[in-house]
Scaffold this active site. Sequence first.
Site, PDB file in Angstrom:
ATOM      1  N   GLY A  13       0.818  -1.206   0.000  1.00  0.00           N
ATOM      2  CA  GLY A  13       0.000   0.000   0.000  1.00  0.00           C
ATOM      3  C   GLY A  13       0.849   1.251   0.000  1.00  0.00           C
ATOM      4  O   GLY A  13       0.522   2.249   0.644  1.00  0.00           O
ATOM      5  N   ALA A  14       1.962   1.205  -0.757  1.00  0.00           N
ATOM      6  CA  ALA A  14       2.972   2.269  -0.667  1.00  0.00           C
ATOM      7  C   ALA A  14       2.882   3.308  -1.771  1.00  0.00           C
ATOM      8  O   ALA A  14       3.781   4.130  -1.922  1.00  0.00           O
ATOM      9  CB  ALA A  14       4.373   1.651  -0.652  1.00  0.00           C
ATOM     10  N   ARG A  16       0.779   5.734  -1.890  1.00  0.00           N
ATOM     11  CA  ARG A  16       0.343   7.035  -1.363  1.00  0.00           C
ATOM     12  C   ARG A  16       0.206   6.938   0.160  1.00  0.00           C
ATOM     13  O   ARG A  16       0.338   5.877   0.751  1.00  0.00           O
ATOM     14  CB  ARG A  16      -0.996   7.446  -1.977  1.00  0.00           C
ATOM     15  CG  ARG A  16      -2.131   6.464  -1.684  1.00  0.00           C
ATOM     16  CD  ARG A  16      -3.394   6.777  -2.452  1.00  0.00           C
ATOM     17  NE  ARG A  16      -3.170   6.690  -3.890  1.00  0.00           N
ATOM     18  CZ  ARG A  16      -3.186   5.541  -4.576  1.00  0.00           C
ATOM     19  NH1 ARG A  16      -3.410   4.387  -3.957  1.00  0.00           N
ATOM     20  NH2 ARG A  16      -2.982   5.531  -5.868  1.00  0.00           N
ATOM     21  N   SER A 142      -4.929   0.017  13.974  1.00  0.00           N
ATOM     22  CA  SER A 142      -5.664   1.286  14.022  1.00  0.00           C
ATOM     23  C   SER A 142      -6.324   1.424  15.386  1.00  0.00           C
ATOM     24  O   SER A 142      -6.599   0.421  16.057  1.00  0.00           O
ATOM     25  CB  SER A 142      -6.750   1.302  12.937  1.00  0.00           C
ATOM     26  OG  SER A 142      -7.635   2.396  13.109  1.00  0.00           O
ATOM     27  N   TYR A 154     -13.700  -3.338   9.367  1.00  0.00           N
ATOM     28  CA  TYR A 154     -12.383  -2.711   9.520  1.00  0.00           C
ATOM     29  C   TYR A 154     -11.860  -2.876  10.952  1.00  0.00           C
ATOM     30  O   TYR A 154     -10.681  -3.195  11.168  1.00  0.00           O
ATOM     31  CB  TYR A 154     -12.498  -1.231   9.155  1.00  0.00           C
ATOM     32  CG  TYR A 154     -11.207  -0.463   9.123  1.00  0.00           C
ATOM     33  CD1 TYR A 154     -10.346  -0.551   8.035  1.00  0.00           C
ATOM     34  CD2 TYR A 154     -10.867   0.393  10.170  1.00  0.00           C
ATOM     35  CE1 TYR A 154      -9.168   0.191   7.994  1.00  0.00           C
ATOM     36  CE2 TYR A 154      -9.699   1.136  10.136  1.00  0.00           C
ATOM     37  CZ  TYR A 154      -8.852   1.027   9.045  1.00  0.00           C
ATOM     38  OH  TYR A 154      -7.689   1.767   9.016  1.00  0.00           O
ATOM     39  N   ALA A 157     -10.749  -6.420  11.475  1.00  0.00           N
ATOM     40  CA  ALA A 157      -9.494  -6.678  10.771  1.00  0.00           C
ATOM     41  C   ALA A 157      -8.313  -6.062  11.512  1.00  0.00           C
ATOM     42  O   ALA A 157      -7.253  -6.696  11.658  1.00  0.00           O
ATOM     43  CB  ALA A 157      -9.568  -6.132   9.348  1.00  0.00           C
ATOM     44  N   LYS A 158      -8.478  -4.845  11.996  1.00  0.00           N
ATOM     45  CA  LYS A 158      -7.376  -4.172  12.677  1.00  0.00           C
ATOM     46  C   LYS A 158      -7.085  -4.790  14.041  1.00  0.00           C
ATOM     47  O   LYS A 158      -5.940  -4.802  14.504  1.00  0.00           O
ATOM     48  CB  LYS A 158      -7.683  -2.671  12.804  1.00  0.00           C
ATOM     49  CG  LYS A 158      -7.618  -1.931  11.477  1.00  0.00           C
ATOM     50  CD  LYS A 158      -6.292  -2.165  10.744  1.00  0.00           C
ATOM     51  CE  LYS A 158      -6.089  -1.204   9.584  1.00  0.00           C
ATOM     52  NZ  LYS A 158      -4.821  -1.488   8.854  1.00  0.00           N
TER      53      LYS A 158
END
Length: 253
Positions: A13-14, A16, A142, A154, A157-158
Amino acid sequence: MTESTPRVAVVSGAARGIGAAIATRLAADGLAVGVLDLDEGACGTTVDTIKAAGGSAVALGADVSDEASVEAAINRLAEELGGPTVVINNAGITRDNLLFKMPVSDWDAVMNVHLRGAFLLTRAAQKYMVDAKWGRIVNLSSVSAQGNRGQVNYSAAKAGMQGFTKTLAIELGKFGVTANAIAPGFIVTDMTKATAERVGMSFDDFIAANAAATPVARAGEPDDIAHTASFLVSEGAGFVSGQVIYVAGGPRD
């Protein structure tokens, strides 16, 4: 490692945001970097930034949720820059909705990118770490791991990333490999901009509201996360493993 043979990192995911900031920072720290994202072309800006500063990087297009795609990307990285001994699992998506409105496809999509993706990328790279008797794994969690309305997928998952991290630390520690998680608070990125749109706020107002609720009285920036990743990847962090570090501008459990 010598200057002629730098350690190699892969950052998912690099293209941005946080991933780009981490990739750029690790390159500045002297690592060669595989800049991995779903769209290889989108990695160009990050790669160009690294190279312009004198660093070494290669763009890697891969779907982190696809086993063959991940294996091919890691094999290419090993051939072009060397086997990765640093893995940053940053790739992520959101598909926010309340539980009763959430389609199974949105649950699966988030789990596949975050958890399956982290599993596949780490598994593909671990042999290089074990062979080197040295490695660093940093997983992006997160504050949503503690629960957040409209993010049941989300958040799950985190939270899963934290359990994944702690187990990796136990399994791989004897090989000189550490595994830690960073749990960002509110960071100014394209993802949080999309969240502002979802809740019907202007991005400036959304940033201001989150800054006001943060003890340090500002929003986070991708570089805040990159600084923490830099520490966790460093030689000096060799006795830090299995930890979740909340980079959130205030206390979190």
